[in-house]
Write a protein that holds these residues in place. Sequence first.
Motif, PDB file in Angstrom:
ATOM      1  N   LEU A  96      44.847  27.246  28.424  1.00 33.58           N
ATOM      2  CA  LEU A  96      43.490  27.777  28.288  1.00 33.58           C
ATOM      3  C   LEU A  96      43.085  28.576  29.519  1.00 33.58           C
ATOM      4  N   LEU A  97      43.397  28.044  30.714  1.00 34.50           N
ATOM      5  CA  LEU A  97      43.048  28.762  31.936  1.00 34.50           C
ATOM      6  C   LEU A  97      43.834  30.065  32.052  1.00 34.50           C
ATOM      7  N   SER A  98      45.082  30.064  31.631  1.00 35.95           N
ATOM      8  CA  SER A  98      45.889  31.289  31.671  1.00 35.95           C
ATOM      9  C   SER A  98      45.322  32.337  30.728  1.00 35.95           C
ATOM     10  N   LEU A  99      44.851  31.877  29.561  1.00 30.09           N
ATOM     11  CA  LEU A  99      44.242  32.816  28.619  1.00 30.09           C
ATOM     12  C   LEU A  99      42.957  33.396  29.188  1.00 30.09           C
ATOM     13  N   GLY A 100      42.162  32.557  29.848  1.00 31.80           N
ATOM     14  CA  GLY A 100      40.951  33.043  30.481  1.00 31.80           C
ATOM     15  C   GLY A 100      41.250  34.001  31.616  1.00 31.80           C
ATOM     16  N   ALA A 101      42.303  33.714  32.403  1.00 31.06           N
ATOM     17  CA  ALA A 101      42.687  34.619  33.488  1.00 31.06           C
ATOM     18  C   ALA A 101      43.144  35.963  32.956  1.00 31.06           C
ATOM     19  N   ALA A 102      43.849  35.943  31.832  1.00 31.06           N
ATOM     20  CA  ALA A 102      44.290  37.218  31.236  1.00 31.06           C
ATOM     21  C   ALA A 102      43.091  38.045  30.784  1.00 31.06           C
ATOM     22  N   GLN A 103      42.064  37.381  30.233  1.00 29.14           N
ATOM     23  CA  GLN A 103      40.861  38.108  29.823  1.00 29.14           C
ATOM     24  C   GLN A 103      40.123  38.685  31.031  1.00 29.14           C
ATOM     25  N   GLU A 104      40.035  37.901  32.099  1.00 25.76           N
ATOM     26  CA  GLU A 104      39.369  38.393  33.311  1.00 25.76           C
ATOM     27  C   GLU A 104      40.181  39.526  33.953  1.00 25.76           C
ATOM     28  N   LYS A 105      41.486  39.393  33.944  1.00 30.83           N
ATOM     29  CA  LYS A 105      42.345  40.413  34.554  1.00 30.83           C
ATOM     30  C   LYS A 105      42.209  41.729  33.823  1.00 30.83           C
ATOM     31  N   ALA A 106      42.062  41.669  32.483  1.00 35.88           N
ATOM     32  CA  ALA A 106      41.929  42.903  31.705  1.00 35.88           C
ATOM     33  C   ALA A 106      40.638  43.630  32.038  1.00 35.88           C
ATOM     34  N   MET A 107      39.604  42.901  32.431  1.00 31.92           N
ATOM     35  CA  MET A 107      38.317  43.514  32.765  1.00 31.92           C
ATOM     36  C   MET A 107      38.178  43.807  34.248  1.00 31.92           C
ATOM     37  N   ALA A 108      39.101  43.320  35.081  1.00 26.88           N
ATOM     38  CA  ALA A 108      38.986  43.484  36.527  1.00 26.88           C
ATOM     39  C   ALA A 108      39.479  44.859  36.955  1.00 26.88           C
ATOM     40  N   ASP A 109      39.238  45.207  38.209  1.00 24.94           N
ATOM     41  CA  ASP A 109      39.680  46.465  38.794  1.00 24.94           C
ATOM     42  C   ASP A 109      41.198  46.466  38.888  1.00 24.94           C
ATOM     43  N   PRO A 110      41.871  47.509  38.389  1.00 26.50           N
ATOM     44  CA  PRO A 110      43.342  47.540  38.453  1.00 26.50           C
ATOM     45  C   PRO A 110      43.878  47.455  39.875  1.00 26.50           C
ATOM     46  N   ASP A 111      43.096  47.924  40.852  1.00 26.88           N
ATOM     47  CA  ASP A 111      43.551  47.876  42.245  1.00 26.88           C
ATOM     48  C   ASP A 111      43.393  46.499  42.872  1.00 26.88           C
ATOM     49  N   ASP A 112      42.780  45.598  42.146  1.00 30.55           N
ATOM     50  CA  ASP A 112      42.574  44.251  42.684  1.00 30.55           C
ATOM     51  C   ASP A 112      43.911  43.512  42.702  1.00 30.55           C
ATOM     52  N   ASP A 113      44.337  43.043  43.869  1.00 28.30           N
ATOM     53  CA  ASP A 113      45.628  42.360  44.019  1.00 28.30           C
ATOM     54  C   ASP A 113      45.492  40.852  43.970  1.00 28.30           C
ATOM     55  N   LEU A 114      44.489  40.345  43.249  1.00 26.65           N
ATOM     56  CA  LEU A 114      44.263  38.906  43.150  1.00 26.65           C
ATOM     57  C   LEU A 114      45.423  38.247  42.413  1.00 26.65           C
ATOM     58  N   ASP A 115      45.895  37.129  42.957  1.00 25.74           N
ATOM     59  CA  ASP A 115      46.981  36.362  42.338  1.00 25.74           C
ATOM     60  C   ASP A 115      46.386  35.444  41.278  1.00 25.74           C
ATOM     61  N   TRP A 116      46.415  35.897  40.037  1.00 25.48           N
ATOM     62  CA  TRP A 116      45.767  35.148  38.966  1.00 25.48           C
ATOM     63  C   TRP A 116      46.503  33.854  38.649  1.00 25.48           C
ATOM     64  N   ASP A 117      47.815  33.827  38.845  1.00 25.68           N
ATOM     65  CA  ASP A 117      48.556  32.576  38.619  1.00 25.68           C
ATOM     66  C   ASP A 117      48.100  31.491  39.590  1.00 25.68           C
ATOM     67  N   GLN A 118      47.863  31.906  40.839  1.00 24.19           N
ATOM     68  CA  GLN A 118      47.382  30.936  41.824  1.00 24.19           C
ATOM     69  C   GLN A 118      45.962  30.476  41.495  1.00 24.19           C
ATOM     70  N   VAL A 119      45.143  31.404  40.980  1.00 20.81           N
ATOM     71  CA  VAL A 119      43.776  31.035  40.571  1.00 20.81           C
ATOM     72  C   VAL A 119      43.818  29.979  39.475  1.00 20.81           C
ATOM     73  N   VAL A 120      44.709  30.182  38.491  1.00 21.16           N
ATOM     74  CA  VAL A 120      44.837  29.223  37.403  1.00 21.16           C
ATOM     75  C   VAL A 120      45.241  27.859  37.937  1.00 21.16           C
ATOM     76  N   GLN A 121      46.200  27.845  38.851  1.00 21.60           N
ATOM     77  CA  GLN A 121      46.671  26.576  39.394  1.00 21.60           C
ATOM     78  C   GLN A 121      45.578  25.874  40.204  1.00 21.60           C
ATOM     79  N   ASP A 122      44.822  26.645  41.011  1.00 22.22           N
ATOM     80  CA  ASP A 122      43.772  26.051  41.837  1.00 22.22           C
ATOM     81  C   ASP A 122      42.659  25.459  40.976  1.00 22.22           C
ATOM     82  N   VAL A 123      42.252  26.193  39.947  1.00 21.99           N
ATOM     83  CA  VAL A 123      41.178  25.687  39.082  1.00 21.99           C
ATOM     84  C   VAL A 123      41.652  24.451  38.320  1.00 21.99           C
TER      85      VAL A 123
END
Length: 726
Positions: free
Chosen positions: A552-579
């Motif tokens: 569920l968190l990975s799906l939410g991260a994918a939705q946020e990533k699609a709306m985020a700035d392409p230049d944003d280098d945020l590590d979404w996998d790490q965000v999922v793990q931290d949350v």
Amino acid sequence: MDIDEPRASGGAPVPKPIPEAPRRIQALSSDVVNKIAAGEIIVAPCNALKELIENSVDAGSTSIEILAKDGGLKLLQITDNGHGIDQEDMPILCKRHTTSKLKTFEDLSSIGTYGFRGEALASISYMSHLTVTTKIKESSCAWKARYAKGELVPMKPGQTAEPKPTAGRQGTQITVEDLFFDNPNRRKAFRSASEEYAKILDVVGRHAIHCSNVAFTCKKHGESSMGISVPANASTVERVRQVHGSSVANELIKFEVSNDRWGFKSEGWISNANYSVKRTTLLLFINHRSVESSAIKKGVEQTYATFLPKGGHPFVYLSLEIDPRRVDVNVHPTKREVGFLNEEEIVETICDELRSTLGKVDSSRTFMTQSLLTGPKVPMNKSTSAGDNTVSEQEERRTQSRSVAKTSTKPYENNLVRTDSKVRKITSMLPPSLPGQPSSSDAPDEGETRSDDMEYQHSDKQLVICKLATVKSLRAEVRANIHNELADLFSSHTFVGIVDERRRIAAVQGGVRLYLVDYGMVCNEYFYQVGLTDFGNFGAIRFNPVLDLHELLSLGAAQEKAMADPDDDLDWDQVVQDVKEQLINRRAMLEEYFSLEISKDGELLSLPLLMKGYTPSLAKLPQFLLRLGPQVNWTEEKECFQTFLKELANFYVPEVIQPPPTAPADGGSVPTEDPEVAARRNHLHRAIENVMFPAFKARLVATGGLLRGVIEIAHLKGLYRMFERC
């Protein structure tokens, strides 16, 4: 540059002021201290009278007579038939902190009398010319004494200050003359004698209603008529009739509630739904003291708002008895307020019983009705059988002719108010749905089985009483931000229909006004308030099979990533793990307070249930869970609860659903809509009309922030005036 020194009128330079030396701290004289204390206790004549009435009741009086001149400023006299005062006690009667009702500070925890500090008579003696005449049962005569600044003073110049024997009956008569004679500023502040006399009548009336088996009379000096006259054997309802009139006494119903857990019981008389006035009349007694409580008053007004017309307010007499160990009586100089434990829970219990009591008698409410039939009504005698010709044809014709001759007043349509939300809705004026699709405006018949109905089961979970100060503080912030006009609208509105699904706009009617409401914004505020009021007592939406939290968190991260700035280098996998780790580490707290159950293996077992009959969109679930990481302040308790409940409310807000497809302009084929989308739309429409807006009427505390989401679009009287010009 030369600077001219300031000069006096004679031309000589003005001497520069010598700076003052720092002032030293010194003790005030006892006279100044006593006057300051007296000014805090005796604020107006009605305050002095309240203290004197309480002393008379404490003395076991069954008859109390009050006489006032110039609103009590020139003369205020109270006479009772109580136990009286012993002659030996008269020298210290008006000294500060002399009392027969209290010996040690610990006695405050079980005090049962009105007075206890011994400051009433002392304060009055510093503010007026005080004379006391008293007689006890064992004495052969009465004793009369005069006091000033707490001490005995001679009745006349040249005489001794000792009490003088005089004729008199058993009891005490206290005469207060020239109140505030040495405080001209306060005396000038009073507007008029009639206004102060009205306050005196209010004080006497409150105690006359509450003090059973005690007779009260009050009148102006020099007048024969009584302002208030209540006999000792009068019932509570009759006392209300004598003080406030028959219009309220005829509409009173008995009220009783008690709760051993919170250590209180309450009884009184409340007005039913047939009675309403422009201002609330609340006679509140806590442990037999006449006090004020903004929390109880606000709760009573909000409860009555559901039953009374807009702008209407009730009459409530409430006597509340609380365990003295839970009450702090010494929180206000004039004893106008008291503090007690579990105030919020006690107020909520009283309001719940008040709502239940009013609901049981709500069928007795009377309304003005207007017949819209064109022909005259002919009364039928139900007791007459078909073969019994007790009414002749001639009599029947006379009855009909009288009915026709009566002039009927034509109702003005611009004053008609919509009272039945099922008659016709605004959605009936919108384009019809596609063939084969059910209309969203059609409400199912009673008893109809809906395919999307959920099954509910009752658990054995015990009710939890929230004692967290942070949650109580958040509840108080909501109540403090109430907007009275919006509260009246939502508590008495009539749902008209959904206007715009994409903007989440609905139409409601309040009186003869039509409003557009952003129901998304209102839902957000409502679900946040439900989260506060039901804190720790949520139901649960259980998943079978359970859901994987990481997915569920990975799906939410994918939705946020699609709306985020392409230049944003945020590590979404790490965000999922931290949350994920954050939620698992706090799963005990989430389950206890919010019914959000997560296993230690990272499985989502349940979500909090805030409203029966409505299921939030599970498409929003991934983003809701992902936002719990960065958007919730997990370090501060109050901010944690507040931010979590705001995210939960946002998750429960109905989602935006596109309207059903329509036929293209070129006459082509009508696009086919996904059946699941159509079913979800029908579920939302039914929930908005039949679940959410009725819940707004019953529980929503309309705050000022909702003003941005409510707009008036039509006023029926204004529209009629406009059309009459055409």
